[in-house]
Design a protein around this motif. Structure first.
Motif, mmCIF file in Angstrom:
data_model
loop_
_atom_site.group_PDB
_atom_site.id
_atom_site.type_symbol
_atom_site.label_atom_id
_atom_site.label_comp_id
_atom_site.label_asym_id
_atom_site.label_seq_id
_atom_site.Cartn_x
_atom_site.Cartn_y
_atom_site.Cartn_z
ATOM 1 N N ARG A 300 0.927 -1.228 0.123
ATOM 2 C CA ARG A 300 0.203 0.116 0.179
ATOM 3 C C ARG A 300 0.798 1.116 -0.042
ATOM 4 N N SER A 301 2.039 1.219 0.745
ATOM 5 C CA SER A 301 2.694 2.465 0.723
ATOM 6 C C SER A 301 3.434 2.797 -0.470
ATOM 7 N N ILE A 302 3.632 1.875 -1.438
ATOM 8 C CA ILE A 302 4.327 2.098 -2.454
ATOM 9 C C ILE A 302 3.280 2.643 -3.644
ATOM 10 N N SER A 303 2.006 1.981 -3.654
ATOM 11 C CA SER A 303 1.079 2.120 -4.733
ATOM 12 C C SER A 303 0.036 2.947 -4.345
ATOM 13 N N ALA A 304 -0.542 3.124 -3.101
ATOM 14 C CA ALA A 304 -1.780 3.691 -2.985
ATOM 15 C C ALA A 304 -2.023 5.126 -3.306
ATOM 16 N N ARG A 305 -1.125 5.892 -2.906
ATOM 17 C CA ARG A 305 -1.301 7.387 -3.181
ATOM 18 C C ARG A 305 -0.867 7.571 -4.797
ATOM 19 N N ALA A 306 0.071 6.826 -5.229
ATOM 20 C CA ALA A 306 0.300 6.990 -6.740
ATOM 21 C C ALA A 306 -0.991 6.682 -7.675
ATOM 22 N N GLY A 307 -2.010 6.351 -7.267
ATOM 23 C CA GLY A 307 -3.125 5.911 -8.248
ATOM 24 C C GLY A 307 -4.391 6.624 -7.917
ATOM 25 N N LEU A 308 -5.168 7.073 -8.798
ATOM 26 C CA LEU A 308 -6.513 7.675 -8.393
ATOM 27 C C LEU A 308 -7.569 7.021 -9.584
ATOM 28 N N THR A 309 -8.902 7.250 -9.351
ATOM 29 C CA THR A 309 -9.917 6.777 -9.813
ATOM 30 C C THR A 309 -10.665 7.945 -10.496
ATOM 31 N N LEU A 310 -10.945 7.677 -11.844
ATOM 32 C CA LEU A 310 -11.655 8.831 -12.701
ATOM 33 C C LEU A 310 -12.894 8.236 -12.854
ATOM 34 N N TYR A 311 -14.248 8.888 -12.498
ATOM 35 C CA TYR A 311 -15.499 8.565 -12.688
ATOM 36 C C TYR A 311 -16.130 9.642 -13.668
ATOM 37 N N ARG A 312 -17.304 9.241 -14.022
ATOM 38 C CA ARG A 312 -18.104 10.180 -14.833
ATOM 39 C C ARG A 312 -19.510 10.422 -14.072
ATOM 40 N N VAL A 313 -19.887 11.379 -13.588
ATOM 41 C CA VAL A 313 -21.154 11.723 -12.963
ATOM 42 C C VAL A 313 -22.414 11.722 -13.890
ATOM 43 N N GLY A 314 -23.077 10.774 -13.367
ATOM 44 C CA GLY A 314 -24.614 10.350 -14.214
ATOM 45 C C GLY A 314 -25.706 10.952 -13.749
ATOM 46 N N THR A 315 -25.777 10.928 -12.550
ATOM 47 C CA THR A 315 -27.169 11.221 -11.785
ATOM 48 C C THR A 315 -27.002 12.081 -10.280
ATOM 49 N N VAL A 316 -27.737 13.334 -10.254
ATOM 50 C CA VAL A 316 -27.549 13.931 -9.072
ATOM 51 C C VAL A 316 -29.030 14.206 -8.409
ATOM 52 N N LYS A 317 -29.407 13.394 -7.448
ATOM 53 C CA LYS A 317 -30.623 13.244 -6.891
ATOM 54 C C LYS A 317 -30.681 13.911 -5.446
ATOM 55 N N ARG A 318 -31.552 15.174 -5.486
ATOM 56 C CA ARG A 318 -31.644 15.743 -4.161
ATOM 57 C C ARG A 318 -32.912 15.537 -3.454
ATOM 58 N N ILE A 319 -32.841 15.125 -2.047
ATOM 59 C CA ILE A 319 -33.658 14.855 -1.363
ATOM 60 C C ILE A 319 -34.077 15.890 -0.108
ATOM 61 N N ALA A 320 -34.772 16.666 -0.384
ATOM 62 C CA ALA A 320 -35.316 17.864 0.263
ATOM 63 C C ALA A 320 -35.119 17.374 1.926
ATOM 64 N N GLY A 321 -34.364 18.102 2.807
ATOM 65 C CA GLY A 321 -34.262 17.716 4.302
ATOM 66 C C GLY A 321 -33.722 16.417 4.458
ATOM 67 N N VAL A 322 -33.177 15.746 3.286
ATOM 68 C CA VAL A 322 -32.457 14.552 3.787
ATOM 69 C C VAL A 322 -30.812 14.708 3.356
ATOM 70 N N ARG A 323 -30.470 14.604 2.019
ATOM 71 C CA ARG A 323 -29.512 14.676 1.413
ATOM 72 C C ARG A 323 -29.532 14.778 -0.007
ATOM 73 N N THR A 324 -28.112 14.883 -0.450
ATOM 74 C CA THR A 324 -27.764 14.647 -2.038
ATOM 75 C C THR A 324 -27.068 13.544 -2.280
ATOM 76 N N TYR A 325 -27.733 12.826 -3.281
ATOM 77 C CA TYR A 325 -26.774 11.618 -3.878
ATOM 78 C C TYR A 325 -26.132 11.910 -5.310
ATOM 79 N N VAL A 326 -25.021 11.668 -5.349
ATOM 80 C CA VAL A 326 -24.189 11.796 -6.601
ATOM 81 C C VAL A 326 -23.737 10.503 -7.207
ATOM 82 N N SER A 327 -24.419 10.147 -8.322
ATOM 83 C CA SER A 327 -24.100 8.834 -8.840
ATOM 84 C C SER A 327 -23.026 8.968 -9.767
#
Length: 450
Positions: A300-327
């Protein structure tokens, strides 16, 4: 007149998160006109060229960390724990930088050999090695096998006696009674462990006697690993001291104290350097009477910080008074650690890495599980929108390594970046790949009741 209900107290808002902390980004990460670049290549450009989800590794970061480990512990004393992240390119890189390779299955061994790593630079681990794995190890002439049980000694002796294989060079794995790590599932050195011969019950001492007397075994040393994601080097030093005392009493020539050094996953965390780890471990084993070299197995101490993951945002769901979901278009199939260990991560938008992140949202994947949560309370820029490229840093260890095809999602590609160039080192799986193991009858027989 009905009494007036008192006004509800205002909800406490979390503070606005600052821009992403450079301490969780790869070493060559740099903000520019096109957003954040790693290895001289903009992350948004990598997402456009190679698609998402995508694992991106900073090759220069990987090489520097390998060199730092060798400088701290000495040539021949560092084995890369390939379970953290392995492909042919990573195996070759570690070997080029002077590391041995620690593998824990026949598949990892096959990958290392396929990459051209000399068998003399490969170490085989595993608590339940099959006869086939041991046969390959003995036939190929690996540097040594880390023996984990009496049953494994039985298998080795049978292979040597019945098939005429050469004696196995071994280290014996010891459970020293010291467990460390950020989660119970990754604490491995305690008395109650599936790994190794226990010190407390005398099993380790009995294993040394048996191995020393066996014509099928060349006993070279003892090994221990107390846990993973350890941020306090004193915990690693305690485990090293315990096994060092046993190594001295056993008269073996080699001592390996495993890996376990943690990394910073979140802003504000810090992790010890290889040099600090080496100093603490050396002091501990010297205090226990060990005067020889010390082997380690960082992953882990060699490879963890060297890598990152890229995603694409597809959905944003806002539930009033609860939370927002980002998928996003990945999830627990490319990062199982949050569901498995409760692991926590940061997130940011590569197009604007220097913006504050006031939006709070639950970052989730696309799998049919409510537990498919990447970050429970992610801090994100206010102008996040559908189609944005989103990045989670410090996913270079146990991301791709634990990836699955859950919901029949193809596993992501892996890209190495360096000096303005990007190269695919693991291609993206296709839906055709998902079918390659299926066996479909050529004809279906249908019967009906008369």
């Amino acid at each position: 007149m009905s009494p007036v209900s008192p006004a509800a107290p205002p909800a406490v808002q979390p503070p606005v998160a600052p821009p992403i902390d450079a301490g969780v980004l790869p070493l060559t990460a740099e903000a520019g006109p096109a957003g954040l670049a790693v290895g001289g290549v903009a992350l948004t450009e990598l997402a456009r060229r190679f698609g998402t989800p995508l694992f991106v590794y900073d090759e220069e970061h990987l090489r520097r960390r390998c060199r730092e480990a060798v400088a701290a512990f000495g040539p021949g004393n560092v084995a890369y724990a390939s379970k953290a992240f392995l492909c042919a390119a990573m195996a070759r890189l570690a070997a080029e930088e002077g590391l041995l390779l620690d593998v824990a299955s026949g598949g990892e061994l096959r990958t290392a050999l396929h990459a051209g790593v000399s068998p003399e630079r490969i170490v085989l681990h595993g608590n339940n090695k099959s006869e086939a794995e041991l046969r390959t190890a003995l036939t190929a002439g690996l540097r040594h096998v880390v023996v984990d049980s009496f049953d494994e000694l039985d298998r080795i002796e049978r292979l040597v006696a019945e098939e005429g294989l050469p004696p196995a060079r071994v280290q014996l794995r010891v459970a020293p009674g010291v467990a460390a790590g950020a989660h119970e599932a990754i604490r491995t050195g305690g008395h109650d462990s599936k790994f190794g011969f226990g010190l407390a019950d005398g099993a380790a001492e009995a294993a040394v006697r048996r191995a020393a007397a066996s014509p099928a075994v060349r006993l070279e040393g003892v090994h221990a690993h107390v846990g993973s994601q350890v941020l306090d080097p004193a915990e690693l030093a305690d485990g090293a001291a315990a096994v060092a005392r046993f190594a001295v009493d056993s008269g073996v020539a080699r001592l390996t104290v495993g890996g376990g050094l943690g990394v910073a996953y979140l802003a504000g965390q810090s992790a010890p350097s290889f040099a600090v780890w080496a100093d603490r471990v050396r002091a501990a084993v010297r205090g226990a009477g060990w005067t020889g070299e010390v082997g380690v197995e960082p992953g882990r101490s060699i490879s963890a910080r060297a890598g990152l993951t890229l995603y694409r945002v597809g959905t944003v769901k806002r539930i009033a008074g609860v939370r927002t979901y980002v998928s996003v278009d990945g999830g627990m199939s490319d990062n199982l650690r949050p569901a498995l260990y409760g692991a926590r991560y940061e997130a940011f938008l590569p197009r604007c890495p220097q913006e504050p992140r006031p939006l709070r949202a639950r970052l989730v994947g696309k799998h049919c599980e409510s537990g498919d949560v990447i970050i429970d309370d992610a801090a994100l820029p206010a102008d996040l929108r559908i189609g944005d490229v989103l990045a989670t840093p410090v996913t270079g260890a146990y991301g791709y390594a634990m990836a699955s095809n859950y919901n029949k999602l193809p596993r992501p590609a892996v890209v190495f970046v360096r000096d303005g160039d990007a190269r695919v080192v693991v291609r993206r799986e296709t839906e055709e790949d998902l079918l390659r193991l299926d066996v479909v009858p050529t004809a279906w027989c249908q019967t009906t009741d008369a």
